[in-house]
Design a protein around this motif. Structure first.
Motif, PDB file in Angstrom:
ATOM      1  N   SER A 153       0.854  -1.184   0.000  1.00 55.18           N
ATOM      2  CA  SER A 153       0.000   0.000   0.000  1.00 55.18           C
ATOM      3  C   SER A 153       0.895   1.241   0.000  1.00 55.18           C
ATOM      4  O   SER A 153       2.116   1.159   0.206  1.00 55.18           O
ATOM      5  CB  SER A 153      -0.890   0.017   1.245  1.00 55.18           C
ATOM      6  N   MET A 154       0.288   2.416  -0.175  1.00 53.91           N
ATOM      7  CA  MET A 154       1.053   3.657  -0.169  1.00 53.91           C
ATOM      8  C   MET A 154       1.766   3.846   1.169  1.00 53.91           C
ATOM      9  O   MET A 154       2.945   4.229   1.210  1.00 53.91           O
ATOM     10  CB  MET A 154       0.120   4.850  -0.436  1.00 53.91           C
ATOM     11  N   GLY A 155       1.067   3.558   2.246  1.00 55.62           N
ATOM     12  CA  GLY A 155       1.670   3.711   3.564  1.00 55.62           C
ATOM     13  C   GLY A 155       2.853   2.768   3.764  1.00 55.62           C
ATOM     14  O   GLY A 155       3.877   3.149   4.343  1.00 55.62           O
ATOM     15  N   MET A 156       2.726   1.536   3.291  1.00 52.30           N
ATOM     16  CA  MET A 156       3.823   0.570   3.419  1.00 52.30           C
ATOM     17  C   MET A 156       5.021   0.985   2.566  1.00 52.30           C
ATOM     18  O   MET A 156       6.181   0.824   2.971  1.00 52.30           O
ATOM     19  CB  MET A 156       3.327  -0.819   3.018  1.00 52.30           C
ATOM     20  N   ARG A 157       4.740   1.542   1.376  1.00 48.45           N
ATOM     21  CA  ARG A 157       5.837   2.023   0.529  1.00 48.45           C
ATOM     22  C   ARG A 157       6.563   3.187   1.201  1.00 48.45           C
ATOM     23  O   ARG A 157       7.790   3.299   1.119  1.00 48.45           O
ATOM     24  CB  ARG A 157       5.306   2.448  -0.846  1.00 48.45           C
ATOM     25  N   GLN A 158       5.807   4.042   1.866  1.00 45.28           N
ATOM     26  CA  GLN A 158       6.437   5.158   2.578  1.00 45.28           C
ATOM     27  C   GLN A 158       7.351   4.630   3.687  1.00 45.28           C
ATOM     28  O   GLN A 158       8.460   5.140   3.897  1.00 45.28           O
ATOM     29  CB  GLN A 158       5.375   6.074   3.193  1.00 45.28           C
ATOM     30  N   ARG A 159       6.893   3.610   4.401  1.00 48.06           N
ATOM     31  CA  ARG A 159       7.701   3.035   5.476  1.00 48.06           C
ATOM     32  C   ARG A 159       8.967   2.381   4.921  1.00 48.06           C
ATOM     33  O   ARG A 159      10.052   2.501   5.494  1.00 48.06           O
ATOM     34  CB  ARG A 159       6.878   2.024   6.258  1.00 48.06           C
ATOM     35  N   LEU A 160       8.837   1.695   3.771  1.00 46.83           N
ATOM     36  CA  LEU A 160      10.000   1.082   3.144  1.00 46.83           C
ATOM     37  C   LEU A 160      10.982   2.159   2.679  1.00 46.83           C
ATOM     38  O   LEU A 160      12.204   2.002   2.810  1.00 46.83           O
ATOM     39  CB  LEU A 160       9.574   0.215   1.964  1.00 46.83           C
ATOM     40  N   GLY A 161      10.454   3.256   2.147  1.00 46.39           N
ATOM     41  CA  GLY A 161      11.310   4.363   1.731  1.00 46.39           C
ATOM     42  C   GLY A 161      12.066   4.964   2.900  1.00 46.39           C
ATOM     43  O   GLY A 161      13.253   5.313   2.780  1.00 46.39           O
ATOM     44  N   LEU A 162      11.397   5.099   4.046  1.00 42.60           N
ATOM     45  CA  LEU A 162      12.058   5.631   5.237  1.00 42.60           C
ATOM     46  C   LEU A 162      13.149   4.683   5.714  1.00 42.60           C
ATOM     47  O   LEU A 162      14.255   5.111   6.073  1.00 42.60           O
ATOM     48  CB  LEU A 162      11.031   5.863   6.348  1.00 42.60           C
ATOM     49  N   ALA A 163      12.858   3.382   5.695  1.00 49.10           N
ATOM     50  CA  ALA A 163      13.873   2.399   6.088  1.00 49.10           C
ATOM     51  C   ALA A 163      15.084   2.475   5.163  1.00 49.10           C
ATOM     52  O   ALA A 163      16.233   2.371   5.612  1.00 49.10           O
ATOM     53  CB  ALA A 163      13.279   0.995   6.069  1.00 49.10           C
ATOM     54  N   THR A 164      14.830   2.665   3.868  1.00 45.81           N
ATOM     55  CA  THR A 164      15.919   2.792   2.901  1.00 45.81           C
ATOM     56  C   THR A 164      16.785   4.004   3.225  1.00 45.81           C
ATOM     57  O   THR A 164      18.018   3.936   3.196  1.00 45.81           O
ATOM     58  CB  THR A 164      15.354   2.919   1.477  1.00 45.81           C
ATOM     59  N   ALA A 165      16.130   5.128   3.530  1.00 54.60           N
ATOM     60  CA  ALA A 165      16.865   6.350   3.832  1.00 54.60           C
ATOM     61  C   ALA A 165      17.702   6.216   5.107  1.00 54.60           C
ATOM     62  O   ALA A 165      18.766   6.831   5.232  1.00 54.60           O
ATOM     63  CB  ALA A 165      15.889   7.519   3.976  1.00 54.60           C
ATOM     64  N   LEU A 166      17.238   5.398   6.056  1.00 52.57           N
ATOM     65  CA  LEU A 166      17.928   5.250   7.337  1.00 52.57           C
ATOM     66  C   LEU A 166      19.001   4.167   7.324  1.00 52.57           C
ATOM     67  O   LEU A 166      19.720   3.997   8.312  1.00 52.57           O
ATOM     68  CB  LEU A 166      16.910   4.915   8.431  1.00 52.57           C
ATOM     69  N   LEU A 167      19.127   3.471   6.221  1.00 50.69           N
ATOM     70  CA  LEU A 167      19.956   2.268   6.167  1.00 50.69           C
ATOM     71  C   LEU A 167      21.389   2.494   6.658  1.00 50.69           C
ATOM     72  O   LEU A 167      21.928   1.699   7.440  1.00 50.69           O
ATOM     73  CB  LEU A 167      19.970   1.730   4.733  1.00 50.69           C
ATOM     74  N   GLY A 168      22.026   3.570   6.220  1.00 51.56           N
ATOM     75  CA  GLY A 168      23.415   3.821   6.596  1.00 51.56           C
ATOM     76  C   GLY A 168      23.571   4.697   7.824  1.00 51.56           C
ATOM     77  O   GLY A 168      24.667   5.180   8.090  1.00 51.56           O
ATOM     78  N   ASP A 169      22.474   4.887   8.613  1.00 54.88           N
ATOM     79  CA  ASP A 169      22.505   5.769   9.779  1.00 54.88           C
ATOM     80  C   ASP A 169      23.093   7.127   9.381  1.00 54.88           C
ATOM     81  O   ASP A 169      24.079   7.597   9.957  1.00 54.88           O
ATOM     82  CB  ASP A 169      23.334   5.140  10.899  1.00 54.88           C
ATOM     83  N   PRO A 170      22.492   7.787   8.373  1.00 51.88           N
ATOM     84  CA  PRO A 170      23.094   8.991   7.786  1.00 51.88           C
ATOM     85  C   PRO A 170      23.018  10.209   8.700  1.00 51.88           C
ATOM     86  O   PRO A 170      22.189  10.280   9.611  1.00 51.88           O
ATOM     87  CB  PRO A 170      22.247   9.210   6.527  1.00 51.88           C
ATOM     88  N   ARG A 171      23.875  11.180   8.389  1.00 55.11           N
ATOM     89  CA  ARG A 171      23.882  12.435   9.147  1.00 55.11           C
ATOM     90  C   ARG A 171      22.893  13.448   8.584  1.00 55.11           C
ATOM     91  O   ARG A 171      22.533  14.405   9.255  1.00 55.11           O
ATOM     92  CB  ARG A 171      25.291  13.017   9.168  1.00 55.11           C
TER      93      ARG A 171
END
Length: 324
Positions: A153-171
Protein backbone atom coordinates in the motif's frame (compact mmCIF):
# COMPACT_ATOMS: atom_id res chain seq x y z
CA UNK A 1 1.24 -5.53 8.59
CA UNK A 2 2.79 -4.91 11.98
CA UNK A 3 2.34 -1.46 13.48
CA UNK A 4 4.19 -2.19 16.70
CA UNK A 5 6.98 0.21 15.84
CA UNK A 6 4.46 3.04 15.54
CA UNK A 7 3.16 2.58 19.05
CA UNK A 8 4.41 4.03 22.30
CA UNK A 9 7.57 6.13 22.53
CA UNK A 10 9.01 7.49 19.28
CA UNK A 11 12.56 7.02 20.52
CA UNK A 12 14.28 4.03 18.89
CA UNK A 13 16.84 1.89 20.62
CA UNK A 14 20.49 2.79 20.34
CA UNK A 15 21.15 -0.49 18.52
CA UNK A 16 19.16 0.92 15.59
CA UNK A 17 20.35 4.53 15.48
CA UNK A 18 23.63 5.64 16.99
CA UNK A 19 23.61 9.24 15.90
CA UNK A 20 26.63 11.41 15.14
CA UNK A 21 28.41 14.22 16.94
CA UNK A 22 27.11 16.53 14.23
CA UNK A 23 24.70 16.47 11.37
CA UNK A 24 25.67 17.41 7.83
CA UNK A 25 25.51 21.06 6.75
CA UNK A 26 23.60 21.79 3.51
CA UNK A 27 24.51 24.92 1.55
CA UNK A 28 22.46 25.90 -1.50
CA UNK A 29 23.95 28.88 -3.33
CA UNK A 30 22.51 30.64 -6.40
CA UNK A 31 21.08 27.33 -7.56
CA UNK A 32 19.45 27.49 -10.99
CA UNK A 33 17.90 24.90 -13.29
CA UNK A 34 16.81 25.86 -16.80
CA UNK A 35 14.81 23.72 -19.21
CA UNK A 36 14.82 25.56 -22.53
CA UNK A 37 13.20 28.91 -21.77
CA UNK A 38 11.71 27.74 -18.46
CA UNK A 39 13.58 28.43 -15.20
CA UNK A 40 12.43 25.67 -12.85
CA UNK A 41 14.74 26.92 -10.09
CA UNK A 42 15.86 30.53 -10.15
CA UNK A 43 18.95 31.73 -8.23
CA UNK A 44 17.92 29.90 -5.06
CA UNK A 45 20.02 30.18 -1.87
CA UNK A 46 19.44 28.78 1.61
CA UNK A 47 21.12 26.65 4.27
CA UNK A 48 19.99 23.67 6.31
CA UNK A 49 21.56 23.41 9.75
CA UNK A 50 22.53 20.31 11.76
CA UNK A 51 20.38 19.37 14.71
CA UNK A 52 17.27 20.96 13.20
CA UNK A 53 14.28 19.92 11.09
CA UNK A 54 13.82 22.19 8.07
CA UNK A 55 10.59 22.29 6.10
CA UNK A 56 11.00 22.97 2.37
CA UNK A 57 7.66 24.32 1.17
CA UNK A 58 6.07 25.59 -2.01
CA UNK A 59 3.08 25.10 -4.33
CA UNK A 60 3.01 22.29 -6.90
CA UNK A 61 5.50 23.08 -9.65
CA UNK A 62 7.45 25.57 -7.54
CA UNK A 63 10.76 23.74 -7.93
CA UNK A 64 11.02 21.81 -4.64
CA UNK A 65 11.60 18.36 -6.09
CA UNK A 66 13.91 19.76 -8.77
CA UNK A 67 16.00 21.40 -6.04
CA UNK A 68 16.21 18.18 -4.03
CA UNK A 69 17.15 16.20 -7.12
CA UNK A 70 19.96 18.65 -7.88
CA UNK A 71 21.16 18.36 -4.27
CA UNK A 72 21.37 14.59 -4.74
CA UNK A 73 23.00 14.85 -8.19
CA UNK A 74 20.07 13.17 -9.89
CA UNK A 75 19.82 15.98 -12.45
CA UNK A 76 22.42 18.38 -13.79
CA UNK A 77 22.74 21.85 -12.22
CA UNK A 78 22.57 24.75 -14.70
CA UNK A 79 24.18 27.29 -12.38
CA UNK A 80 25.13 27.59 -8.72
CA UNK A 81 26.04 24.95 -6.14
CA UNK A 82 24.33 22.45 -3.85
CA UNK A 83 26.81 21.17 -1.26
CA UNK A 84 26.67 18.74 1.65
CA UNK A 85 29.44 19.49 4.13
CA UNK A 86 31.21 21.34 1.34
CA UNK A 87 30.97 18.49 -1.18
CA UNK A 88 28.81 17.57 -4.12
CA UNK A 89 26.81 14.44 -3.43
CA UNK A 90 28.62 12.56 -6.19
CA UNK A 91 31.98 13.20 -4.47
CA UNK A 92 30.94 11.79 -1.08
CA UNK A 93 32.55 8.48 -0.23
CA UNK A 94 30.05 5.90 1.06
CA UNK A 95 27.07 8.27 0.57
CA UNK A 96 24.57 6.07 2.45
CA UNK A 97 26.43 6.93 5.66
CA UNK A 98 26.17 10.67 4.97
CA UNK A 99 22.84 11.15 3.18
CA UNK A 100 19.62 9.17 3.40
CA UNK A 101 16.96 10.19 0.90
CA UNK A 102 13.41 9.18 0.02
CA UNK A 103 12.07 11.26 -2.85
CA UNK A 104 9.63 8.72 -4.30
CA UNK A 105 7.60 5.96 -2.71
CA UNK A 106 8.07 3.77 -5.79
CA UNK A 107 11.86 3.68 -6.01
CA UNK A 108 12.19 -0.10 -5.75
CA UNK A 109 11.77 -3.18 -7.92
CA UNK A 110 8.11 -4.27 -7.68
CA UNK A 111 9.04 -7.96 -7.95
CA UNK A 112 11.53 -7.83 -5.09
CA UNK A 113 10.53 -8.13 -1.44
CA UNK A 114 10.98 -5.17 0.87
CA UNK A 115 13.65 -7.03 2.80
CA UNK A 116 15.59 -7.96 -0.35
CA UNK A 117 15.38 -4.35 -1.57
CA UNK A 118 17.14 -3.24 1.61
CA UNK A 119 19.59 -6.15 1.60
CA UNK A 120 20.80 -5.30 -1.92
CA UNK A 121 21.46 -1.68 -0.95
CA UNK A 122 23.06 -2.69 2.35
CA UNK A 123 25.50 -5.00 0.55
CA UNK A 124 26.88 -2.07 -1.46
CA UNK A 125 28.15 -0.48 1.78
CA UNK A 126 28.96 -3.59 3.80
CA UNK A 127 25.93 -3.11 6.05
CA UNK A 128 24.83 -6.36 7.76
CA UNK A 129 21.41 -7.95 7.28
CA UNK A 130 20.79 -7.45 11.00
CA UNK A 131 20.56 -3.72 10.32
CA UNK A 132 17.94 -4.41 7.65
CA UNK A 133 15.81 -6.39 10.08
CA UNK A 134 16.13 -3.71 12.77
CA UNK A 135 14.86 -1.06 10.36
CA UNK A 136 11.97 -3.17 9.13
CA UNK A 137 10.89 -3.52 12.74
CA UNK A 138 11.45 0.17 13.43
CA UNK A 139 9.26 1.39 10.57
CA UNK A 140 6.54 -1.14 11.27
CA UNK A 141 6.58 -3.59 8.32
CA UNK A 142 8.36 -6.75 9.55
CA UNK A 143 5.37 -8.95 8.67
CA UNK A 144 5.29 -7.61 5.09
CA UNK A 145 9.06 -7.65 4.58
CA UNK A 146 9.08 -10.88 2.55
CA UNK A 147 6.17 -9.89 0.31
CA UNK A 148 6.75 -8.31 -3.09
CA UNK A 149 7.06 -4.56 -2.71
CA UNK A 150 4.90 -4.04 -5.80
CA UNK A 151 1.89 -5.11 -3.73
CA UNK A 152 2.54 -2.67 -0.89
CA UNK A 153 0.00 0.00 0.00
CA UNK A 154 1.05 3.66 -0.17
CA UNK A 155 1.67 3.71 3.56
CA UNK A 156 3.82 0.57 3.42
CA UNK A 157 5.84 2.02 0.53
CA UNK A 158 6.44 5.16 2.58
CA UNK A 159 7.70 3.04 5.48
CA UNK A 160 10.00 1.08 3.14
CA UNK A 161 11.31 4.36 1.73
CA UNK A 162 12.06 5.63 5.24
CA UNK A 163 13.87 2.40 6.09
CA UNK A 164 15.92 2.79 2.90
CA UNK A 165 16.87 6.35 3.83
CA UNK A 166 17.93 5.25 7.34
CA UNK A 167 19.96 2.27 6.17
CA UNK A 168 23.41 3.82 6.60
CA UNK A 169 22.50 5.77 9.78
CA UNK A 170 23.09 8.99 7.79
CA UNK A 171 23.88 12.43 9.15
CA UNK A 172 21.45 14.09 6.70
CA UNK A 173 17.93 12.85 5.97
CA UNK A 174 16.10 14.21 2.89
CA UNK A 175 12.42 13.25 2.66
CA UNK A 176 9.81 14.30 0.09
CA UNK A 177 6.23 14.07 1.42
CA UNK A 178 7.16 11.51 4.11
CA UNK A 179 3.70 11.43 5.74
CA UNK A 180 1.75 10.63 2.55
CA UNK A 181 -0.28 7.45 3.02
CA UNK A 182 0.40 7.14 6.75
CA UNK A 183 -2.50 6.80 9.18
CA UNK A 184 -2.80 9.28 12.12
CA UNK A 185 -0.86 6.96 14.43
CA UNK A 186 1.94 6.65 11.87
CA UNK A 187 2.05 10.42 11.31
CA UNK A 188 2.33 11.02 15.03
CA UNK A 189 5.15 8.48 15.30
CA UNK A 190 6.98 10.03 12.33
CA UNK A 191 6.74 13.50 13.88
CA UNK A 192 8.27 12.33 17.14
CA UNK A 193 10.89 10.27 15.34
CA UNK A 194 12.10 13.17 13.19
CA UNK A 195 12.29 15.38 16.27
CA UNK A 196 14.34 12.65 17.99
CA UNK A 197 16.75 12.44 15.06
CA UNK A 198 17.42 16.17 15.09
CA UNK A 199 17.13 17.23 18.72
CA UNK A 200 18.55 14.12 20.42
CA UNK A 201 20.94 12.69 17.83
CA UNK A 202 22.02 15.96 16.19
CA UNK A 203 21.16 14.87 12.66
CA UNK A 204 20.07 17.21 9.88
CA UNK A 205 16.53 16.67 8.56
CA UNK A 206 15.14 18.31 5.40
CA UNK A 207 11.54 17.54 4.52
CA UNK A 208 9.32 18.70 1.69
CA UNK A 209 5.60 18.48 2.38
CA UNK A 210 2.16 19.86 1.55
CA UNK A 211 0.78 18.84 4.97
CA UNK A 212 1.32 22.27 6.50
CA UNK A 213 -0.46 21.61 9.80
CA UNK A 214 1.86 18.66 10.36
CA UNK A 215 4.92 20.62 9.25
CA UNK A 216 4.07 23.32 11.78
CA UNK A 217 4.22 20.73 14.59
CA UNK A 218 7.48 19.21 13.36
CA UNK A 219 9.95 21.71 11.93
CA UNK A 220 12.32 24.26 13.45
CA UNK A 221 12.98 26.20 10.24
CA UNK A 222 11.16 26.74 6.96
CA UNK A 223 12.16 27.66 3.42
CA UNK A 224 9.27 28.72 1.19
CA UNK A 225 9.66 29.01 -2.58
CA UNK A 226 7.37 29.91 -5.48
CA UNK A 227 8.19 29.79 -9.19
CA UNK A 228 11.66 28.54 -8.30
CA UNK A 229 12.49 31.57 -6.14
CA UNK A 230 12.86 31.87 -2.38
CA UNK A 231 10.19 34.07 -0.85
CA UNK A 232 10.76 33.39 2.86
CA UNK A 233 13.22 31.51 5.05
CA UNK A 234 14.12 31.34 8.71
CA UNK A 235 13.14 29.88 12.08
CA UNK A 236 9.42 29.10 12.12
CA UNK A 237 8.84 31.02 15.34
CA UNK A 238 10.31 34.18 13.82
CA UNK A 239 8.27 33.88 10.63
CA UNK A 240 5.11 33.26 12.62
CA UNK A 241 5.58 36.65 14.26
CA UNK A 242 4.90 37.72 17.80
CA UNK A 243 2.68 35.38 19.78
CA UNK A 244 -0.68 36.77 20.88
CA UNK A 245 -3.89 35.69 22.57
CA UNK A 246 -7.45 35.96 21.25
CA UNK A 247 -9.82 36.95 24.05
CA UNK A 248 -13.58 36.53 23.73
CA UNK A 249 -15.66 38.87 25.89
CA UNK A 250 -18.95 40.75 26.03
CA UNK A 251 -17.63 44.17 24.97
CA UNK A 252 -14.39 44.03 23.00
CA UNK A 253 -13.92 47.81 22.81
CA UNK A 254 -14.19 48.17 26.59
CA UNK A 255 -11.79 45.34 27.28
CA UNK A 256 -9.28 46.63 24.71
CA UNK A 257 -9.27 49.97 26.51
CA UNK A 258 -8.54 48.19 29.80
CA UNK A 259 -5.59 46.35 28.30
CA UNK A 260 -4.27 49.60 26.79
CA UNK A 261 -4.32 51.20 30.23
CA UNK A 262 -2.10 48.38 31.49
CA UNK A 263 0.34 48.91 28.61
CA UNK A 264 -0.75 45.81 26.69
CA UNK A 265 -1.09 46.18 22.94
CA UNK A 266 -4.62 45.13 22.01
CA UNK A 267 -6.64 45.14 18.80
CA UNK A 268 -10.39 44.65 18.40
CA UNK A 269 -10.88 41.99 15.72
CA UNK A 270 -14.59 41.43 16.31
CA UNK A 271 -17.27 43.10 18.49
CA UNK A 272 -16.66 40.30 20.99
CA UNK A 273 -12.98 39.53 20.40
CA UNK A 274 -9.72 41.25 21.28
CA UNK A 275 -6.25 40.16 20.18
CA UNK A 276 -3.69 40.89 22.87
CA UNK A 277 0.06 40.91 22.15
CA UNK A 278 0.84 38.60 25.06
CA UNK A 279 0.74 34.89 25.95
CA UNK A 280 0.56 35.61 29.68
CA UNK A 281 -2.90 34.22 30.42
CA UNK A 282 -2.63 35.04 34.13
CA UNK A 283 -1.92 38.70 33.37
CA UNK A 284 -4.75 38.85 30.83
CA UNK A 285 -7.22 37.19 33.19
CA UNK A 286 -6.26 39.27 36.23
CA UNK A 287 -6.42 42.51 34.21
CA UNK A 288 -9.93 41.74 32.94
CA UNK A 289 -11.10 40.60 36.38
CA UNK A 290 -9.84 43.77 38.10
CA UNK A 291 -11.76 45.87 35.59
CA UNK A 292 -14.92 43.79 35.95
CA UNK A 293 -14.79 42.64 32.32
CA UNK A 294 -15.91 39.04 31.73
CA UNK A 295 -13.80 36.61 29.69
CA UNK A 296 -15.71 33.95 27.76
CA UNK A 297 -12.75 32.33 26.04
CA UNK A 298 -8.98 32.40 25.48
CA UNK A 299 -7.11 31.01 22.47
CA UNK A 300 -3.65 31.33 20.97
CA UNK A 301 -3.66 33.73 18.02
CA UNK A 302 -0.19 32.95 16.65
CA UNK A 303 0.15 32.99 12.90
CA UNK A 304 -0.95 29.73 11.29
CA UNK A 305 1.66 28.32 8.89
CA UNK A 306 -1.01 27.58 6.29
CA UNK A 307 -2.26 31.17 6.42
CA UNK A 308 1.28 32.51 6.11
CA UNK A 309 2.05 30.12 3.24
CA UNK A 310 -1.06 31.11 1.27
CA UNK A 311 -0.47 34.82 1.89
CA UNK A 312 3.15 34.69 0.71
CA UNK A 313 2.59 32.49 -2.33
CA UNK A 314 -0.46 34.46 -3.47
CA UNK A 315 1.33 37.81 -3.38
CA UNK A 316 2.04 39.53 -6.70
CA UNK A 317 4.86 37.76 -8.51
CA UNK A 318 4.77 34.72 -6.26
CA UNK A 319 1.69 32.95 -7.60
CA UNK A 320 2.74 29.65 -9.16
CA UNK A 321 2.28 30.01 -12.93
CA UNK A 322 3.83 26.74 -14.10
CA UNK A 323 2.50 24.20 -11.61
CA UNK A 324 -0.16 21.60 -12.18
Amino acid sequence: MSTAAFQGSPTPGTSTLQGDARGAHVDIRNLTKVYGSFRAVDDLSFTVEPGRVTGFLGPNGSGKTTTLRMLLDLIRITEGTALIDGQRYRDIKQPLHTVGAALEATNFHPGRSGRDHLRVLAATHGIPDSRVDELLELVGIPAAARKKAGGYSMGMRQRLGLATALLGDPRLLVLDEPANGLDPQGIRWLRGFLRHLSADLGKTVLISSHMLSEVQQTVDDVVIIANGRKIAAGPLKELEGRASTRVTTRDAEALAAVFAQRGLEARVSDPRQVEVASEDLVLIGDTALAAGQPIHGLASAGTDLEEMFVRLTEQHGNRNTEGI
